[in-house]
Design a protein around this motif. Structure first.
Motif, PDB file in Angstrom:
ATOM      1  N   SER A 159       1.043  -1.011   0.042  1.00 40.47           N
ATOM      2  CA  SER A 159      -0.171  -0.047   0.049  1.00 40.47           C
ATOM      3  C   SER A 159       0.831   1.227  -0.062  1.00 40.47           C
ATOM      4  O   SER A 159       1.973   1.152   0.251  1.00 40.47           O
ATOM      5  CB  SER A 159      -0.826   0.005   1.323  1.00 40.47           C
ATOM      6  OG  SER A 159      -0.255  -0.279   2.425  1.00 40.47           O
ATOM      7  N   ARG A 160       0.208   2.435  -0.386  1.00 38.64           N
ATOM      8  CA  ARG A 160       0.836   3.638  -0.045  1.00 38.64           C
ATOM      9  C   ARG A 160      -0.114   4.465   0.836  1.00 38.64           C
ATOM     10  O   ARG A 160      -1.356   4.249   0.726  1.00 38.64           O
ATOM     11  CB  ARG A 160       0.920   4.532  -1.463  1.00 38.64           C
ATOM     12  CG  ARG A 160       1.618   3.540  -2.450  1.00 38.64           C
ATOM     13  CD  ARG A 160       1.620   4.313  -3.875  1.00 38.64           C
ATOM     14  NE  ARG A 160       2.318   3.578  -5.104  1.00 38.64           N
ATOM     15  CZ  ARG A 160       3.470   3.499  -5.291  1.00 38.64           C
ATOM     16  NH1 ARG A 160       4.242   4.358  -4.618  1.00 38.64           N
ATOM     17  NH2 ARG A 160       3.942   2.666  -6.220  1.00 38.64           N
ATOM     18  N   GLU A 168       2.537  17.129   7.896  1.00 42.27           N
ATOM     19  CA  GLU A 168       1.833  17.527   6.527  1.00 42.27           C
ATOM     20  C   GLU A 168       2.653  18.657   5.470  1.00 42.27           C
ATOM     21  O   GLU A 168       3.240  19.713   6.158  1.00 42.27           O
ATOM     22  CB  GLU A 168       0.373  18.333   6.568  1.00 42.27           C
ATOM     23  CG  GLU A 168      -0.591  17.124   7.292  1.00 42.27           C
ATOM     24  CD  GLU A 168      -2.190  17.938   7.310  1.00 42.27           C
ATOM     25  OE1 GLU A 168      -2.191  18.702   6.486  1.00 42.27           O
ATOM     26  OE2 GLU A 168      -2.797  17.104   8.028  1.00 42.27           O
ATOM     27  N   GLY A 169       2.694  18.398   4.408  1.00 44.01           N
ATOM     28  CA  GLY A 169       3.612  19.250   3.622  1.00 44.01           C
ATOM     29  C   GLY A 169       5.088  18.766   3.385  1.00 44.01           C
ATOM     30  O   GLY A 169       5.882  19.135   2.750  1.00 44.01           O
ATOM     31  N   ARG A 173       6.228  12.666   3.870  1.00 42.76           N
ATOM     32  CA  ARG A 173       5.164  12.185   4.379  1.00 42.76           C
ATOM     33  C   ARG A 173       4.475  11.139   3.545  1.00 42.76           C
ATOM     34  O   ARG A 173       4.082   9.918   4.148  1.00 42.76           O
ATOM     35  CB  ARG A 173       4.102  13.262   4.338  1.00 42.76           C
ATOM     36  CG  ARG A 173       3.067  12.938   5.191  1.00 42.76           C
ATOM     37  CD  ARG A 173       2.065  14.020   5.518  1.00 42.76           C
ATOM     38  NE  ARG A 173       0.696  13.630   5.924  1.00 42.76           N
ATOM     39  CZ  ARG A 173       0.346  13.576   7.075  1.00 42.76           C
ATOM     40  NH1 ARG A 173       1.098  13.696   8.063  1.00 42.76           N
ATOM     41  NH2 ARG A 173      -0.877  12.949   7.306  1.00 42.76           N
ATOM     42  N   ALA A 174       4.499  11.099   2.210  1.00 38.41           N
ATOM     43  CA  ALA A 174       4.326  10.104   1.332  1.00 38.41           C
ATOM     44  C   ALA A 174       5.107   8.638   1.405  1.00 38.41           C
ATOM     45  O   ALA A 174       6.145   8.907   1.461  1.00 38.41           O
ATOM     46  CB  ALA A 174       4.036  10.319  -0.032  1.00 38.41           C
ATOM     47  N   HIS A 175       4.396   7.699   1.850  1.00 33.87           N
ATOM     48  CA  HIS A 175       5.238   6.500   2.197  1.00 33.87           C
ATOM     49  C   HIS A 175       4.635   5.253   1.427  1.00 33.87           C
ATOM     50  O   HIS A 175       3.550   5.292   0.993  1.00 33.87           O
ATOM     51  CB  HIS A 175       5.053   6.023   3.660  1.00 33.87           C
ATOM     52  CG  HIS A 175       6.295   6.486   4.669  1.00 33.87           C
ATOM     53  ND1 HIS A 175       6.484   7.927   4.772  1.00 33.87           N
ATOM     54  CD2 HIS A 175       7.068   6.110   5.449  1.00 33.87           C
ATOM     55  CE1 HIS A 175       7.487   7.988   5.485  1.00 33.87           C
ATOM     56  NE2 HIS A 175       8.032   6.850   6.148  1.00 33.87           N
ATOM     57  N   VAL A 176       5.404   4.216   1.689  1.00 27.47           N
ATOM     58  CA  VAL A 176       5.095   2.927   0.832  1.00 27.47           C
ATOM     59  C   VAL A 176       5.061   1.697   2.007  1.00 27.47           C
ATOM     60  O   VAL A 176       6.079   2.011   2.733  1.00 27.47           O
ATOM     61  CB  VAL A 176       5.788   2.384  -0.415  1.00 27.47           C
ATOM     62  CG1 VAL A 176       5.632   3.495  -1.473  1.00 27.47           C
ATOM     63  CG2 VAL A 176       7.228   2.824  -0.170  1.00 27.47           C
ATOM     64  N   MET A 177       4.479   0.956   1.993  1.00 18.20           N
ATOM     65  CA  MET A 177       4.540  -0.277   2.728  1.00 18.20           C
ATOM     66  C   MET A 177       4.685  -1.680   1.821  1.00 18.20           C
ATOM     67  O   MET A 177       3.986  -1.798   1.006  1.00 18.20           O
ATOM     68  CB  MET A 177       3.128  -0.389   3.661  1.00 18.20           C
ATOM     69  CG  MET A 177       3.131  -1.618   4.617  1.00 18.20           C
ATOM     70  SD  MET A 177       4.540  -1.315   5.952  1.00 18.20           S
ATOM     71  CE  MET A 177       3.244  -0.149   7.023  1.00 18.20           C
ATOM     72  N   TYR A 178       5.622  -2.451   2.386  1.00 13.57           N
ATOM     73  CA  TYR A 178       5.783  -3.723   1.644  1.00 13.57           C
ATOM     74  C   TYR A 178       5.629  -4.901   2.749  1.00 13.57           C
ATOM     75  O   TYR A 178       5.519  -4.501   3.843  1.00 13.57           O
ATOM     76  CB  TYR A 178       7.441  -3.736   1.220  1.00 13.57           C
ATOM     77  CG  TYR A 178       7.524  -3.153  -0.109  1.00 13.57           C
ATOM     78  CD1 TYR A 178       8.002  -3.896  -1.325  1.00 13.57           C
ATOM     79  CD2 TYR A 178       7.305  -1.579  -0.135  1.00 13.57           C
ATOM     80  CE1 TYR A 178       8.181  -3.227  -2.406  1.00 13.57           C
ATOM     81  CE2 TYR A 178       7.879  -1.075  -1.517  1.00 13.57           C
ATOM     82  CZ  TYR A 178       8.180  -1.765  -2.400  1.00 13.57           C
ATOM     83  OH  TYR A 178       8.542  -1.098  -3.646  1.00 13.57           O
TER      84      TYR A 178
END
Length: 200
Positions: A159-160, A168-169, A173-178
């Motif tokens: 997921s992202r 915020e900003g 902050r934008a992450h990925v999950m493996y």
């Protein structure tokens, strides 16, 4: 006290072990390095480093596993950590008590495959010794080197999400999950063993 506890692991090139003053000093130095911490909101001071290690040591005492300090045989000095920690609240997988595999190494230890080697040992312990059903790993979407390690481990994108602990900003902050499961890990290991036999 957990039924079993893994205080130390050995891989072909690495010793993974518990924390002492020398290990804390090494982690404090790399946490203060802006290049090492470029995919985090910022560097971390000594107080935050000590708080992290205290939390890790408590995890070993409570669960039997944690983030191991990593000392390469070729260097003879600790270069950071690789290991396991419970997922923090508010991220995918945390609601089911998920456990993440993570790493953070000093710059001079990059490019040698240490993260992949040590993380393989950590995930193997998670499944074979402690019987965890799955293992997760997350990083900033911009952190392509860590994502490459996740893929080499056989984890796949789950997921992202926006990390709730990152302001915020922030560009990170934008992450990925493996994620991988015990079943997939076992299957992948069996396939590797078969390939090794076939190449002899």
């Amino acid at each position: 006290m957990p039924e079993r506890r893994v205080d130390e692991l050995r891989t072909p090139r690495l010793r993974m072990h518990r924390w002492g003053p020398r290990e804390r000093d090494a982690l404090a130095a790399l946490n203060a390095d802006p290049e090492v911490m470029r995919f985090f909101p910022g560097t971390q001071d000594r107080a935050r480093t000590d708080a992290l290690v205290d939390r890790v040591e408590a995890c070993f005492e409570e669960r039997g596993w944690g983030l191991w300090a990593v000392t390469p045989d070729a260097i003879g000095e600790p270069v950071g950590f690789v290991g396991l920690l419970p997922l923090p609240p508010g991220v995918p997988g945390a609601e089911t008590g998920g456990v993440e595999v993570g790493w953070r190494l000093a710059r001079h230890a990059w490019g040698h495959g240490y993260a992949t080697e040590a993380a393989t040992a950590a995930v193997t312990v998670a499944f074979d010794t402690f019987g965890l059903p799955d293992v997760w790993s997350m990083t900033a979407e911009l952190n392509t080197p860590s994502q490459a390690v996740m893929r080499r481990l056989g984890l796949t994108l789950h997921s992202r999400f926006e990390h709730p602990a990152v302001p915020e900003g922030s560009p990170v902050r934008a992450h990925v999950m493996y994620r991988t499961t015990a079943e997939r890990w076992s299957q992948r290991r069996d396939e590797a063993d078969e390939a090794a036999v076939g190449s002899r």
